[in-house]
Design a protein around this motif. Structure first.
Motif, mmCIF file in Angstrom:
data_model
loop_
_atom_site.group_PDB
_atom_site.id
_atom_site.type_symbol
_atom_site.label_atom_id
_atom_site.label_comp_id
_atom_site.label_asym_id
_atom_site.label_seq_id
_atom_site.Cartn_x
_atom_site.Cartn_y
_atom_site.Cartn_z
ATOM 1 N N HIS A 106 0.828 -1.204 0.000
ATOM 2 C CA HIS A 106 0.000 0.000 0.000
ATOM 3 C C HIS A 106 0.865 1.258 0.000
ATOM 4 O O HIS A 106 0.537 2.244 -0.665
ATOM 5 C CB HIS A 106 -0.920 -0.004 1.225
ATOM 6 N N LYS A 107 1.977 1.200 0.728
ATOM 7 C CA LYS A 107 2.886 2.346 0.761
ATOM 8 C C LYS A 107 3.509 2.583 -0.604
ATOM 9 O O LYS A 107 3.628 3.732 -1.060
ATOM 10 C CB LYS A 107 3.977 2.103 1.813
ATOM 11 N N ASP A 108 3.895 1.506 -1.272
ATOM 12 C CA ASP A 108 4.477 1.621 -2.620
ATOM 13 C C ASP A 108 3.461 2.178 -3.615
ATOM 14 O O ASP A 108 3.836 2.780 -4.624
ATOM 15 C CB ASP A 108 4.972 0.253 -3.098
ATOM 16 N N ALA A 109 2.171 1.956 -3.330
ATOM 17 C CA ALA A 109 1.117 2.466 -4.203
ATOM 18 C C ALA A 109 0.789 3.927 -3.918
ATOM 19 O O ALA A 109 -0.122 4.500 -4.537
ATOM 20 C CB ALA A 109 -0.142 1.620 -4.051
ATOM 21 N N GLY A 110 1.529 4.525 -2.969
ATOM 22 C CA GLY A 110 1.343 5.947 -2.694
ATOM 23 C C GLY A 110 0.418 6.265 -1.540
ATOM 24 O O GLY A 110 0.094 7.438 -1.313
ATOM 25 N N MET A 111 -0.007 5.246 -0.817
ATOM 26 C CA MET A 111 -0.909 5.496 0.308
ATOM 27 C C MET A 111 -0.132 5.958 1.535
ATOM 28 O O MET A 111 1.048 5.637 1.709
ATOM 29 C CB MET A 111 -1.703 4.226 0.647
ATOM 30 N N ASP A 112 -0.814 6.711 2.380
ATOM 31 C CA ASP A 112 -0.221 7.223 3.606
ATOM 32 C C ASP A 112 -0.370 6.163 4.700
ATOM 33 O O ASP A 112 -1.401 6.063 5.362
ATOM 34 C CB ASP A 112 -0.923 8.523 4.022
ATOM 35 N N VAL A 113 0.661 5.363 4.871
ATOM 36 C CA VAL A 113 0.646 4.260 5.836
ATOM 37 C C VAL A 113 1.402 4.702 7.085
ATOM 38 O O VAL A 113 2.564 5.095 7.006
ATOM 39 C CB VAL A 113 1.300 2.992 5.247
ATOM 40 N N ARG A 114 0.720 4.626 8.224
ATOM 41 C CA ARG A 114 1.343 5.061 9.473
ATOM 42 C C ARG A 114 1.304 3.917 10.486
ATOM 43 O O ARG A 114 0.248 3.334 10.719
ATOM 44 C CB ARG A 114 0.633 6.296 10.025
ATOM 45 N N SER A 115 2.438 3.634 11.079
ATOM 46 C CA SER A 115 2.511 2.535 12.035
ATOM 47 C C SER A 115 2.210 3.028 13.443
ATOM 48 O O SER A 115 2.495 4.175 13.796
ATOM 49 C CB SER A 115 3.897 1.879 11.987
ATOM 50 N N GLN A 116 1.617 2.163 14.235
ATOM 51 C CA GLN A 116 1.324 2.462 15.628
ATOM 52 C C GLN A 116 1.337 1.154 16.408
ATOM 53 O O GLN A 116 1.183 0.072 15.841
ATOM 54 C CB GLN A 116 -0.048 3.138 15.750
ATOM 55 N N THR A 117 1.534 1.240 17.698
ATOM 56 C CA THR A 117 1.518 0.069 18.558
ATOM 57 C C THR A 117 0.113 -0.129 19.101
ATOM 58 O O THR A 117 -0.509 0.816 19.599
ATOM 59 C CB THR A 117 2.508 0.221 19.719
ATOM 60 N N VAL A 118 -0.410 -1.342 18.977
ATOM 61 C CA VAL A 118 -1.770 -1.625 19.441
ATOM 62 C C VAL A 118 -1.754 -2.848 20.345
ATOM 63 O O VAL A 118 -0.858 -3.686 20.270
ATOM 64 C CB VAL A 118 -2.732 -1.877 18.258
ATOM 65 N N LYS A 119 -2.751 -2.913 21.199
ATOM 66 C CA LYS A 119 -2.919 -4.066 22.066
ATOM 67 C C LYS A 119 -3.579 -5.201 21.290
ATOM 68 O O LYS A 119 -4.469 -4.979 20.473
ATOM 69 C CB LYS A 119 -3.791 -3.707 23.268
ATOM 70 N N SER A 120 -3.152 -6.419 21.562
ATOM 71 C CA SER A 120 -3.760 -7.600 20.966
ATOM 72 C C SER A 120 -4.426 -8.420 22.064
ATOM 73 O O SER A 120 -3.874 -8.560 23.164
ATOM 74 C CB SER A 120 -2.700 -8.444 20.249
ATOM 75 N N ARG A 121 -5.610 -8.931 21.755
ATOM 76 C CA ARG A 121 -6.316 -9.819 22.671
ATOM 77 C C ARG A 121 -6.822 -11.014 21.887
ATOM 78 O O ARG A 121 -7.165 -10.881 20.700
ATOM 79 C CB ARG A 121 -7.511 -9.111 23.317
ATOM 80 N N THR A 122 -6.888 -12.154 22.520
ATOM 81 C CA THR A 122 -7.458 -13.303 21.823
ATOM 82 C C THR A 122 -8.975 -13.144 21.769
ATOM 83 O O THR A 122 -9.597 -12.554 22.673
ATOM 84 C CB THR A 122 -7.119 -14.620 22.538
ATOM 85 N N LEU A 123 -9.561 -13.650 20.710
ATOM 86 C CA LEU A 123 -11.013 -13.601 20.577
ATOM 87 C C LEU A 123 -11.675 -14.392 21.697
ATOM 88 O O LEU A 123 -12.754 -14.028 22.184
ATOM 89 C CB LEU A 123 -11.423 -14.144 19.202
ATOM 90 N N ALA A 124 -11.021 -15.457 22.144
ATOM 91 C CA ALA A 124 -11.565 -16.243 23.250
ATOM 92 C C ALA A 124 -11.667 -15.403 24.522
ATOM 93 O O ALA A 124 -12.666 -15.460 25.250
ATOM 94 C CB ALA A 124 -10.704 -17.480 23.499
ATOM 95 N N SER A 125 -10.643 -14.592 24.804
ATOM 96 C CA SER A 125 -10.678 -13.761 26.009
ATOM 97 C C SER A 125 -11.736 -12.668 25.896
ATOM 98 O O SER A 125 -12.376 -12.304 26.882
ATOM 99 C CB SER A 125 -9.303 -13.144 26.277
ATOM 100 N N ILE A 126 -11.924 -12.162 24.690
ATOM 101 C CA ILE A 126 -12.964 -11.153 24.471
ATOM 102 C C ILE A 126 -14.338 -11.765 24.715
ATOM 103 O O ILE A 126 -15.196 -11.160 25.377
ATOM 104 C CB ILE A 126 -12.844 -10.584 23.041
ATOM 105 N N CYS A 127 -14.551 -12.970 24.197
ATOM 106 C CA CYS A 127 -15.833 -13.645 24.410
ATOM 107 C C CYS A 127 -16.051 -13.949 25.889
ATOM 108 O O CYS A 127 -17.155 -13.788 26.417
ATOM 109 C CB CYS A 127 -15.889 -14.939 23.601
ATOM 110 N N GLU A 128 -14.976 -14.394 26.565
ATOM 111 C CA GLU A 128 -15.095 -14.744 27.977
ATOM 112 C C GLU A 128 -15.509 -13.539 28.812
ATOM 113 O O GLU A 128 -16.311 -13.652 29.744
ATOM 114 C CB GLU A 128 -13.770 -15.299 28.482
ATOM 115 N N GLN A 129 -14.990 -12.362 28.461
ATOM 116 C CA GLN A 129 -15.291 -11.172 29.242
ATOM 117 C C GLN A 129 -16.622 -10.528 28.851
ATOM 118 O O GLN A 129 -17.369 -10.064 29.718
ATOM 119 C CB GLN A 129 -14.173 -10.137 29.080
ATOM 120 N N HIS A 130 -16.938 -10.519 27.556
ATOM 121 C CA HIS A 130 -18.057 -9.699 27.097
ATOM 122 C C HIS A 130 -19.240 -10.497 26.526
ATOM 123 O O HIS A 130 -20.357 -9.974 26.482
ATOM 124 C CB HIS A 130 -17.570 -8.703 26.044
ATOM 125 N N ALA A 131 -19.014 -11.719 26.067
ATOM 126 C CA ALA A 131 -20.122 -12.513 25.527
ATOM 127 C C ALA A 131 -20.719 -13.416 26.593
ATOM 128 O O ALA A 131 -21.918 -13.701 26.593
ATOM 129 C CB ALA A 131 -19.666 -13.329 24.324
#
Length: 274
Positions: A106-131
């Motif tokens: 995408h960057k080579d195609a001229g798009m404005d790509v910006r990196s950032q640090t994000v938190k990762s969670r497993t889908l299982a943990s998300i379901c356990e807490q919220h579903a």
């Protein structure tokens, strides 16, 4: 009531056909993006459903918090582990990704790509807490090449979405598909963008997917949808003018209801009679 479709490729119409008899349903949207534009879940939210939206991009996450207050909105990514990851954001698009090679394309195609640090969670943990013990009526995954890690972080023995739709390549060469089919899901439809999977215990829903969306579904596209008449500058100006007129009318009503206005009207009547 006419069904208003917001999704990019009829996804919400197909899902509604299968699930319209469910009241107060529940969804999980991994890679939710904008809460309205091209949203698979907007029509369901408007009909009283709620769910979990996972979206790492700050602008989309903030919009989800504002427009979906009854949903659970999480600013993170769903992955195989709980780590900090580098996320490559492309504002105003649905192309943001965790895949560095795809980001470079995408960057080579001229798009404005910006990196950032994000938190990762497993889908299982998300379901356990919220579903918790709620049935998950559909799970949508749109993560631009990150599908396998999302799926590896899910426990399909404990949480069983009735329907899963995953954005897939046109070549249908996804290496992760056995993670879904091996968990007891059947591939029932490819719509050109997404593959739909049905849990084997809900295969009775398959006839709802056998024919494409049609007039019998009694739907309309939302204003500005890519499949409908595009919104012109003139229409935007007209909408803004109507909004200004409504605001002016509201101000006039407030003024007419004020004490000063009523006193002035009484004085005017006295002068006319005199």
């Amino acid at each position: 009531m006419t069904f208003i479709s917001y999704a990019q490729n009829f996804e919400d119409i197909r899902l509604w056909r299968a699930l319209k008899n469910v009241e107060n349903g529940f969804y999980i949207d991994i890679g939710a993006n904008d809460p309205t534009q091209d949203s698979v879940t907007k029509a369901f939210y408007d009909r009283g459903w709620t769910g979990i939206n996972v979206e790492p991009m700050p602008n989309y996450y903030n919009a989800l918090c504002q427009q979906r207050p009854k949903d659970t909105n999480l600013q993170c990514v769903a992955g195989e582990t709980a780590d900090d990851l580098t996320f490559y954001g492309i504002a105003g698009t649905g192309l943001s990704t965790l895949d560095p090679a795809l980001a470079q394309q995408h960057k080579d195609a001229g798009m404005d790509v910006r990196s950032q640090t994000v938190k990762s969670r497993t889908l299982a943990s998300i379901c356990e807490q919220h579903a918790r013990n709620r049935p998950i009526h559909f799970l949508k995954i749109d993560v631009e090449g990150h599908e396998e890690t999302v799926l590896r972080g899910m426990d399909f023995t404990q949480w069983r979405p009735w329907i899963i739709l995953i954005e897939t390549p046109w070549e249908r060469d996804q290496t992760w598909e056995t993670l879904v089919t091996g968990a007891g899901y059947h591939s029932i439809l490819f719509d050109g963008i997404n593959t739909y999977y049905l849990a084997e215990e809900h295969l009775a829903l398959k006839p709802a997917f056998d024919i494409p969306p049609c007039n019998l579904d009694e739907f309309q596209f939302c204003r500005g949808h890519n499949f409908s008449h595009p919104v012109t500058d003139a229409e935007n100006h007209l909408a803004a003018a109507l909004q200004r007129a409504e605001h002016a009318e509201a101000q006039l009503r407030a003024m007419q209801n004020s004490r000063a206005w009523r006193a002035l009207q009484k004085l005017k009547n006295v002068l006319v009679r005199g």
